[in-house]
Design an enzyme around this catalytic site. Structure first.
Site, PDB file in Angstrom:
ATOM      1  N   ASP A  22      52.960  31.770  51.960  1.00 21.00           N
ATOM      2  CA  ASP A  22      52.892  29.726  51.557  1.00 21.00           C
ATOM      3  C   ASP A  22      52.560  29.701  53.467  1.00 21.00           C
ATOM      4  O   ASP A  22      52.949  29.334  53.688  1.00 21.00           O
ATOM      5  CB  ASP A  22      54.552  29.561  51.630  1.00 21.00           C
ATOM      6  CG  ASP A  22      54.637  28.454  51.652  1.00 21.00           C
ATOM      7  OD1 ASP A  22      52.958  28.070  51.035  1.00 21.00           O
ATOM      8  OD2 ASP A  22      55.221  27.680  51.666  1.00 21.00           O
ATOM      9  N   ASN A  24      50.877  26.059  52.977  1.00 18.64           N
ATOM     10  CA  ASN A  24      51.048  25.291  52.701  1.00 18.64           C
ATOM     11  C   ASN A  24      52.275  24.716  52.300  1.00 18.64           C
ATOM     12  O   ASN A  24      52.228  23.094  52.399  1.00 18.64           O
ATOM     13  CB  ASN A  24      50.308  24.596  51.214  1.00 18.64           C
ATOM     14  CG  ASN A  24      50.619  24.911  50.171  1.00 18.64           C
ATOM     15  OD1 ASN A  24      51.767  26.058  49.680  1.00 18.64           O
ATOM     16  ND2 ASN A  24      50.408  24.176  48.780  1.00 18.64           N
ATOM     17  N   ASP A  26      54.975  24.295  50.865  1.00 20.21           N
ATOM     18  CA  ASP A  26      55.456  24.138  49.536  1.00 20.21           C
ATOM     19  C   ASP A  26      56.435  24.808  48.886  1.00 20.21           C
ATOM     20  O   ASP A  26      57.498  25.110  47.325  1.00 20.21           O
ATOM     21  CB  ASP A  26      54.725  23.972  48.397  1.00 20.21           C
ATOM     22  CG  ASP A  26      53.541  24.721  47.924  1.00 20.21           C
ATOM     23  OD1 ASP A  26      54.257  25.977  48.138  1.00 20.21           O
ATOM     24  OD2 ASP A  26      53.389  24.912  46.675  1.00 20.21           O
ATOM     25  N   ASP A  30      50.108  32.183  48.396  1.00 21.73           N
ATOM     26  CA  ASP A  30      49.888  30.950  47.605  1.00 21.73           C
ATOM     27  C   ASP A  30      48.179  32.679  48.352  1.00 21.73           C
ATOM     28  O   ASP A  30      48.193  33.033  49.310  1.00 21.73           O
ATOM     29  CB  ASP A  30      48.956  29.630  47.713  1.00 21.73           C
ATOM     30  CG  ASP A  30      49.498  29.880  49.614  1.00 21.73           C
ATOM     31  OD1 ASP A  30      49.049  30.144  50.416  1.00 21.73           O
ATOM     32  OD2 ASP A  30      50.256  28.567  49.878  1.00 21.73           O
ATOM     33  N   ASP A 201      47.517  44.893  32.322  1.00 25.22           N
ATOM     34  CA  ASP A 201      49.446  44.802  32.190  1.00 25.22           C
ATOM     35  C   ASP A 201      49.826  44.969  30.713  1.00 25.22           C
ATOM     36  O   ASP A 201      48.834  44.762  29.646  1.00 25.22           O
ATOM     37  CB  ASP A 201      49.796  43.263  32.486  1.00 25.22           C
ATOM     38  CG  ASP A 201      50.943  42.377  32.102  1.00 25.22           C
ATOM     39  OD1 ASP A 201      52.154  42.837  32.962  1.00 25.22           O
ATOM     40  OD2 ASP A 201      51.527  42.104  30.579  1.00 25.22           O
ATOM     41  N   GLU A 270      48.696  49.736  33.495  1.00 22.59           N
ATOM     42  CA  GLU A 270      49.986  49.969  32.593  1.00 22.59           C
ATOM     43  C   GLU A 270      50.483  50.157  31.455  1.00 22.59           C
ATOM     44  O   GLU A 270      50.110  49.479  30.138  1.00 22.59           O
ATOM     45  CB  GLU A 270      51.342  48.851  33.113  1.00 22.59           C
ATOM     46  CG  GLU A 270      51.989  48.741  33.377  1.00 22.59           C
ATOM     47  CD  GLU A 270      53.142  47.107  33.182  1.00 22.59           C
ATOM     48  OE1 GLU A 270      53.931  47.144  33.311  1.00 22.59           O
ATOM     49  OE2 GLU A 270      52.592  46.105  32.331  1.00 22.59           O
TER      50      GLU A 270
END
Length: 544
Positions: A22, A24, A26, A30, A201, A270
């Site tokens: 992370d 930033n 929060d 990211d 996916d 997948e």
């Protein structure tokens, strides 16, 4: 040595961006967090990263419900962040593979918002709609993986729509050529951005049976397996009609035709079907469909050497000219250091983790290595109140969902949230049981799991037999997995001890590969062509 495509024998490091880093603060990982950790990824010796979805989404299924295929969700950053990631990865010679979720969208996608309004709008036939039975019940007995019926009533159209996953994930109607055209245009958007490939996916879920035939019941004795808990009614059926339809093969060829316009790009499908190994072979056949496929066969509880051998041999017998990809963990299953640890699931056994990682990277095919496997992370134990995954919330307490393998990466032992984030409360907690395995506790430490992973991956790159060779299994003790990898006349014998006991193995003409045998693994000795492996040991020999 023959020139091979970059993805053959590649190690692909899966990043679950919400939980990686992370930047930033929060509480949610990211793209800038991924950028910050690219030097670490480079140090692992992997060839590529696969980044789980970071597209705009209501996050009902944490990004696998996409509302805009061509933009970044603000929680992960901006398109400028993605472009920076691509440039930095390219500078470090790291390929970038991104997820594409093609079979369904979010119920907040503009296509669905239009489709649900009426039966005669321009996108009325873009999703799978069906009339109710005369008694108002759903059109057939199909079930959702996440529990309950796979049909949701929509009062605007007075019809049901199909959702093989969450209610908020309506299935697209791939029988409509306009749908396929627009789906592939979304894929090409990212090809033009320079990505090196796609992990597709649930790719066998694109088509459904046009006749909407009922799935037949599955006998109780056959309900185990395929990764579904016994209390999930999804396991009660053979899923012959709601996925893996014959028309899907033609769509694989449409995908490949697009990929072939961008040389060097790879597709990894997948697969989860009633016969996933057969479907993997079919979907990679003839160098005109997918480049690679993987399934859940090694993502189950069973890690007996005989099971692994039987699984791989069955695929090898079916897959004449395709290329497999293997994984022992990902964001959907319990962490392998817990799942395959049959002795003490609360504590990691470093020797066992080293052996698992080396075994996976020695099989014929490419490798998907999930973030944290290089550290030997155990499954996080969470309370019901801490759960975020709707799958786990629905089936608690017998099945606790997927949050336990999705908790944040522990980077630094002594930092708040293990160095993942300075936020007061990240989206999932950093658990104490994983902090002892943090990156800073292992980096540069001789014989640590992380150091061994780095050394093994570097050594593996120098062994073309392990990268590209054929595979032939050897009869051995029930606790051993032994096989020969052969490439251009050169043979390497690999032996793995899945027990905590010393086990012997006899074979002729063994020449130890001194650069790796016994280095970082539990000890292995050779005396008169008999190998003795300590518990969870592994050894590699040149044969001949």
């Amino acid at each position: 040595m023959q020139q091979q495509p970059w993805w053959r024998g590649a190690v692909i490091y899966q990043i679950y961006p919400r939980s990686f880093m992370d930047a930033n603060n929060d509480g949610i990982g990211d793209l800038q967090g991924v950028i910050a950790k690219l030097p670490y990824i480079k140090s692992l010796g992997v060839d590529a990263i696969w980044i789980s979805p970071f597209f705009k989404s209501p996050m009902k299924d944490f990004g696998y419900d996409i509302s805009d295929y061509r933009d970044i969700d603000p929680m992960f950053g901006t398109m400028a962040d993605f472009d920076e990631l691509m440039a930095d990865a390219k500078a470090k010679d790291i390929k970038v593979i991104i997820d594409q979720v093609l079979s369904h969208t979010s119920d907040q996608h503009p296509w669905f918002l239009e489709s649900r309004e009426s039966r005669d709008n321009p996108k009325a036939d873009w999703y799978v709609w069906a009339d109710a039975n005369q008694d108002g019940s759903p059109p057939n007995n199909w079930l959702s993986i996440f529990g309950g019926v796979a049909w949701q009533w929509e009062p605007r159209r007075q019809q049901y729509y199909l959702h093989n996953f969450l209610t908020e994930q309506p299935d697209l109607n791939f029988h409509n050529p306009e749908v396929r055209k627009h789906v592939l245009e979304n894929v090409e958007f990212w090809l033009k951005k320079g990505v090196d490939g796609f992990r597709l996916d649930a790719i066998n879920f694109c088509f459904h049976d046009k006749l909407l035939r009922d799935n037949p019941a599955k006998p109780i004795a056959e309900r185990k397996g395929r990764g579904f808990s016994e209390d999930n009614p999804y396991a009660f059926q053979y899923h012959y009609y709601n996925n893996t339809q014959p028309e899907n093969v033609e769509f694989m060829e449409e995908i490949r035709a697009l990929m072939d316009q961008y040389p060097g790009v790879v597709t990894l499908g997948e697969i989860s079907s009633e016969d996933s190994l057969q479907t993997m072979a079919e979907y990679t056949e003839g160098n005109k469909r997918l480049h690679m496929a993987y399934s859940f066969e090694l993502l189950t509880e069973d890690c007996a050497p005989t099971y692994i051998r039987d699984t791989i041999e069955e695929l090898e017998n079916n897959m004449a000219d395709g290329w497999p990809c293997w994984a022992v963990g990902n964001h959907d299953v319990q962490r392998v250091a817990t799942r395959w640890n049959k002795e003490d699931k609360r504590n990691v056994n470093p020797a066992q983790v080293k052996m698992f990682n080396a075994m996976l990277a020695s099989l014929r095919g490419s490798v998907c290595s999930y973030q944290g496997e290089e550290l030997g992370l155990v499954e996080a134990e969470l309370s019901f109140e801490q759960l975020q995954d709707p799958y786990g919330i629905t089936f608690w307490p017998n099945f606790k969902g997927r949050d336990g393998c999705r908790t944040p990466m522990p980077w630094q032992q002594g930092e708040i949230n293990g160095g993942f984030s300075a936020a007061k409360q990240p989206w999932l907690p950093v658990v104490e049981s994983q902090l002892a395995s943090a990156v800073d506790a292992q980096q540069g430490v001789e014989n640590s799991m992380l150091t061994h992973y780095q050394q093994f991956m570097a050594w593996r790159k120098q062994q073309p037999e392990l990268l590209y060779g054929d595979i032939e299994f050897i009869q051995a003790d029930a606790q051993l997995l032994a096989f020969i990898r052969e490439y251009e006349g050169q043979k390497v014998l690999a032996i793995f001890n899945f027990s905590n006991e010393t086990v012997s193995f006899s074979h002729q003409s063994l020449q130890p590969l001194a650069s790796m045998t016994g280095h970082g693994f539990a000890q292995a000795n050779v005396d008169n062509e008999q190998v003795t492996l300590a518990g969870f040991g592994a050894a590699f020999y040149r044969q001949g």
